[in-house]
Design a protein around this motif. Structure first.
Motif, PDB file in Angstrom:
ATOM      1  N   PHE A  19       0.775  -1.233   0.185  1.00  0.00           N
ATOM      2  CA  PHE A  19       0.012   0.003  -0.050  1.00  0.00           C
ATOM      3  C   PHE A  19       0.894   1.305   0.128  1.00  0.00           C
ATOM      4  CE2 PHE A  19      -2.536   3.260   2.587  1.00  0.00           C
ATOM      5  CZ  PHE A  19      -3.403   3.423   1.532  1.00  0.00           C
ATOM      6  N   LEU A  20       1.005   1.929  -0.961  1.00  0.00           N
ATOM      7  CA  LEU A  20       1.558   3.307  -1.158  1.00  0.00           C
ATOM      8  C   LEU A  20       1.160   4.643  -0.688  1.00  0.00           C
ATOM      9  CD1 LEU A  20       3.059   2.348  -4.733  1.00  0.00           C
ATOM     10  CD2 LEU A  20       4.210   1.899  -2.561  1.00  0.00           C
ATOM     11  N   GLY A  21      -0.156   4.347  -0.469  1.00  0.00           N
ATOM     12  CA  GLY A  21      -1.138   5.417   0.212  1.00  0.00           C
ATOM     13  C   GLY A  21      -1.933   6.103  -1.048  1.00  0.00           C
ATOM     14  N   ASN A  22      -2.685   7.042  -0.517  1.00  0.00           N
ATOM     15  CA  ASN A  22      -3.698   7.539  -1.560  1.00  0.00           C
ATOM     16  C   ASN A  22      -3.275   8.956  -1.832  1.00  0.00           C
ATOM     17  OD1 ASN A  22      -5.726   5.710  -1.706  1.00  0.00           O
ATOM     18  ND2 ASN A  22      -6.039   6.129   0.727  1.00  0.00           N
ATOM     19  N   GLN A  23      -3.219   9.291  -3.067  1.00  0.00           N
ATOM     20  CA  GLN A  23      -2.840  10.635  -3.439  1.00  0.00           C
ATOM     21  C   GLN A  23      -3.864  11.734  -3.171  1.00  0.00           C
ATOM     22  OE1 GLN A  23      -1.195  10.256  -7.522  1.00  0.00           O
ATOM     23  NE2 GLN A  23       0.529   9.740  -6.776  1.00  0.00           N
ATOM     24  N   ILE A  24      -3.774  12.824  -2.739  1.00  0.00           N
ATOM     25  CA  ILE A  24      -4.575  13.724  -2.612  1.00  0.00           C
ATOM     26  C   ILE A  24      -5.182  14.295  -4.052  1.00  0.00           C
ATOM     27  CG2 ILE A  24      -5.344  16.118  -1.660  1.00  0.00           C
ATOM     28  CD1 ILE A  24      -3.249  15.162   0.596  1.00  0.00           C
ATOM     29  N   GLN A  25      -6.296  14.396  -4.098  1.00  0.00           N
ATOM     30  CA  GLN A  25      -7.057  14.951  -5.390  1.00  0.00           C
ATOM     31  C   GLN A  25      -7.868  16.395  -5.309  1.00  0.00           C
ATOM     32  OE1 GLN A  25      -9.213  11.889  -7.579  1.00  0.00           O
ATOM     33  NE2 GLN A  25      -7.713  10.392  -6.995  1.00  0.00           N
ATOM     34  N   GLU A  26      -8.093  16.788  -6.251  1.00  0.00           N
ATOM     35  CA  GLU A  26      -9.200  18.208  -6.242  1.00  0.00           C
ATOM     36  C   GLU A  26     -10.489  17.700  -5.534  1.00  0.00           C
ATOM     37  OE1 GLU A  26     -11.768  20.442  -9.479  1.00  0.00           O
ATOM     38  OE2 GLU A  26      -9.813  19.882 -10.184  1.00  0.00           O
ATOM     39  N   GLY A  27     -10.980  18.341  -4.544  1.00  0.00           N
ATOM     40  CA  GLY A  27     -12.276  17.981  -4.138  1.00  0.00           C
ATOM     41  C   GLY A  27     -12.077  17.352  -2.944  1.00  0.00           C
ATOM     42  N   ASP A  28     -11.012  16.667  -2.675  1.00  0.00           N
ATOM     43  CA  ASP A  28     -10.984  15.838  -1.395  1.00  0.00           C
ATOM     44  C   ASP A  28     -11.306  16.694  -0.225  1.00  0.00           C
ATOM     45  OD1 ASP A  28     -10.374  13.862  -2.795  1.00  0.00           O
ATOM     46  OD2 ASP A  28      -8.330  13.737  -2.370  1.00  0.00           O
ATOM     47  N   GLN A  29     -12.020  16.176   0.999  1.00  0.00           N
ATOM     48  CA  GLN A  29     -12.110  16.754   2.028  1.00  0.00           C
ATOM     49  C   GLN A  29     -10.898  16.103   3.397  1.00  0.00           C
ATOM     50  OE1 GLN A  29     -16.230  16.373   3.107  1.00  0.00           O
ATOM     51  NE2 GLN A  29     -16.749  17.506   1.398  1.00  0.00           N
ATOM     52  N   LEU A  30      -9.974  17.121   3.726  1.00  0.00           N
ATOM     53  CA  LEU A  30      -9.066  16.524   4.573  1.00  0.00           C
ATOM     54  C   LEU A  30      -9.309  16.977   5.741  1.00  0.00           C
ATOM     55  CD1 LEU A  30      -5.786  17.513   2.538  1.00  0.00           C
ATOM     56  CD2 LEU A  30      -7.124  15.497   2.356  1.00  0.00           C
ATOM     57  N   LEU A  31      -9.154  16.062   6.958  1.00  0.00           N
ATOM     58  CA  LEU A  31      -9.301  16.339   8.392  1.00  0.00           C
ATOM     59  C   LEU A  31      -7.935  16.395   8.728  1.00  0.00           C
ATOM     60  CD1 LEU A  31     -12.076  13.810   9.301  1.00  0.00           C
ATOM     61  CD2 LEU A  31     -12.208  16.377   8.831  1.00  0.00           C
ATOM     62  N   ILE A  32      -7.570  17.706   9.429  1.00  0.00           N
ATOM     63  CA  ILE A  32      -6.189  17.779   9.948  1.00  0.00           C
ATOM     64  C   ILE A  32      -6.316  18.381  11.480  1.00  0.00           C
ATOM     65  CG2 ILE A  32      -4.110  19.199   9.621  1.00  0.00           C
ATOM     66  CD1 ILE A  32      -4.763  19.576   6.621  1.00  0.00           C
ATOM     67  N   LEU A  33      -5.596  17.831  12.239  1.00  0.00           N
ATOM     68  CA  LEU A  33      -5.354  17.996  13.734  1.00  0.00           C
ATOM     69  C   LEU A  33      -3.784  18.520  13.930  1.00  0.00           C
ATOM     70  CD1 LEU A  33      -6.530  18.662  16.489  1.00  0.00           C
ATOM     71  CD2 LEU A  33      -6.336  16.242  16.830  1.00  0.00           C
ATOM     72  N   VAL A  34      -3.534  19.740  14.590  1.00  0.00           N
ATOM     73  CA  VAL A  34      -2.333  19.973  14.970  1.00  0.00           C
ATOM     74  C   VAL A  34      -2.266  20.025  16.345  1.00  0.00           C
ATOM     75  CG1 VAL A  34      -0.533  21.918  14.932  1.00  0.00           C
ATOM     76  CG2 VAL A  34      -2.072  21.665  12.925  1.00  0.00           C
ATOM     77  N   SER A  35      -1.151  19.195  16.934  1.00  0.00           N
ATOM     78  CA  SER A  35      -1.112  19.167  18.429  1.00  0.00           C
ATOM     79  C   SER A  35       0.289  19.412  18.831  1.00  0.00           C
ATOM     80  CB  SER A  35      -1.538  17.751  18.908  1.00  0.00           C
ATOM     81  OG  SER A  35      -0.814  16.698  18.117  1.00  0.00           O
ATOM     82  N   GLY A  36       0.608  19.594  20.132  1.00  0.00           N
ATOM     83  CA  GLY A  36       2.019  19.943  20.720  1.00  0.00           C
ATOM     84  C   GLY A  36       2.082  20.007  21.991  1.00  0.00           C
ATOM     85  N   LEU A  37       3.304  20.399  22.418  1.00  0.00           N
ATOM     86  CA  LEU A  37       3.286  20.392  23.806  1.00  0.00           C
ATOM     87  C   LEU A  37       2.757  21.676  24.585  1.00  0.00           C
ATOM     88  CD1 LEU A  37       7.232  20.038  23.952  1.00  0.00           C
ATOM     89  CD2 LEU A  37       5.595  18.285  24.328  1.00  0.00           C
ATOM     90  N   ASP A  38       2.562  22.646  23.824  1.00  0.00           N
ATOM     91  CA  ASP A  38       1.928  23.623  24.318  1.00  0.00           C
ATOM     92  C   ASP A  38       0.302  23.719  23.629  1.00  0.00           C
ATOM     93  OD1 ASP A  38       0.802  25.941  25.286  1.00  0.00           O
ATOM     94  OD2 ASP A  38       2.673  27.179  24.970  1.00  0.00           O
ATOM     95  N   ASP A  39      -0.592  23.554  24.406  1.00  0.00           N
ATOM     96  CA  ASP A  39      -2.047  23.681  23.921  1.00  0.00           C
ATOM     97  C   ASP A  39      -2.430  24.847  23.402  1.00  0.00           C
ATOM     98  OD1 ASP A  39      -2.236  20.849  24.203  1.00  0.00           O
ATOM     99  OD2 ASP A  39      -3.175  20.972  26.310  1.00  0.00           O
TER     100      ASP A  39
END
Length: 311
Positions: free
Chosen positions: A93-113
């Motif tokens: 499995f080489l991963g899915n390539q992001i395409q136009e119209g895709d809906q991405l769920l992104i979450l950023v986390s770190g040491l300092d909330d």
């Protein structure tokens, strides 16, 4: 009035003549059938061995028809090899390539909330209202536009089209190091869509909750193939940027399918299951062929009756 009566009399006379001809035609047909029966009876009487020959011939014909109808359908088993488990390990499995119209769920986390809140759309409103305590943070949704960009907080437009989810994650983490210490980013695809058409039980567009979907899982989403599906002829249609759509034929009856680069599907892939040769013949056959087959069966039944009565 007299002329009208003459016309009516003439029409009545013609109708009687036509009826007489019809009865005469039926009588002639019946006489022909009786004459054929008499001739066949005499012939069988003069040739005693003919009866046994016709009986054996008819038996062999029925036997051949029965064997032909009982022929098992080929290629009904997926991955029909001796040790399919040894082949499955070859799948990559080489991963899915992001395409136009895709809906991405992104979450950023770190040491300092508090420091990471500006980079999460869902928590930006809570930055000023809740300065103490940990606020619940959920992934933010981003839609890839026609140019392949997402509008990310603070970073602005970020090009992600053509990247895998892993590559997009690494790219965002590298950009965020300018503002955060050891940032961690999670990227997932919300709308992983696959279309399955042809000889399947539930054709149409299906959505998967996971991004790692192979051809068998896609068929499972569509309720599996019907009995008329040809497992050796499954077409994969994949859109290519700037080129014509890619069409690949997959043989699901072979375990080598797991080593194919098309074993795992990409976003918006289309699977088309072709009908087998019997379904194609049925679809392309003349509707009158069924009627002729009925007539043939009726004729064979009459012939059997004649042979039985002649014994």
């Amino acid at each position: 009035m007299r002329g009208r009566d003459l016309v009516e009399d003439e029409m009545t006379k013609r109708k009687k003549e036509q009826r007489g001809k019809g009865k005469e035609g039926c009588g002639i047909l019946w006489e022909v059938v009786k004459e054929m029966y008499r001739c066949l009876t005499k012939f069988i009487y003069l040739c005693p061995n003919l009866r046994l020959m016709m009986k054996n011939t008819f038996f062999y014909i029925l036997l051949v028809m029965a064997l032909a109808s009982c022929k098992p359908k080929e290629n009904m088993v997926y991955m029909s090899t001796a040790h399919p488990d040894q082949q499955i390990t070859q799948a990559k499995f080489l991963g899915n390539q992001i395409q136009e119209g895709d809906q991405l769920l992104i979450l950023v986390s770190g040491l300092d909330d508090i420091a990471v809140r500006p980079f999460n759309l869902g928590s930006m409103g809570a930055t000023n209202s809740n300065t103490s305590g940990a606020a619940p943070v959920t992934p933010s949704e981003y839609t890839v536009n026609e140019s392949g960009f997402i509008n990310f907080p603070v970073l602005g437009n970020v090009f992600v089209k053509g990247m895998t989810l892993q590559q997009a994650r690494e790219d965002l983490e590298e950009r965020l190091t300018r503002y955060l210490t050891d940032p961690m980013v999670s990227v997932s695809l919300k709308n992983f869509n696959i279309s399955v058409l042809g000889e399947v039980k539930e054709p149409g567009q299906h959505q998967s909750t996971t991004q790692k979907v192979n051809v068998f899982q896609a068929l499972a989403l569509a309720g599996d193939m019907t009995q008329s599906g040809d497992r050796t002829k499954v077409k994969l249609i994949r859109a290519q940027e700037g080129n014509a759509d890619l069409v690949v034929n997959l043989d699901l009856s072979s375990s080598n399918i797991t080593s194919s680069p098309y074993y795992y599907l990409q976003q918006n892939d289309i699977l088309y299951v072709e009908p087998d040769k019997f379904k194609q013949i049925e679809a392309n056959s003349n509707p009158n062929s069924t009627r002729w087959m009925q007539y043939t069966g009726f004729a064979l039944g009459i012939l059997t009756l004649i042979i039985t009565l002649a014994r």
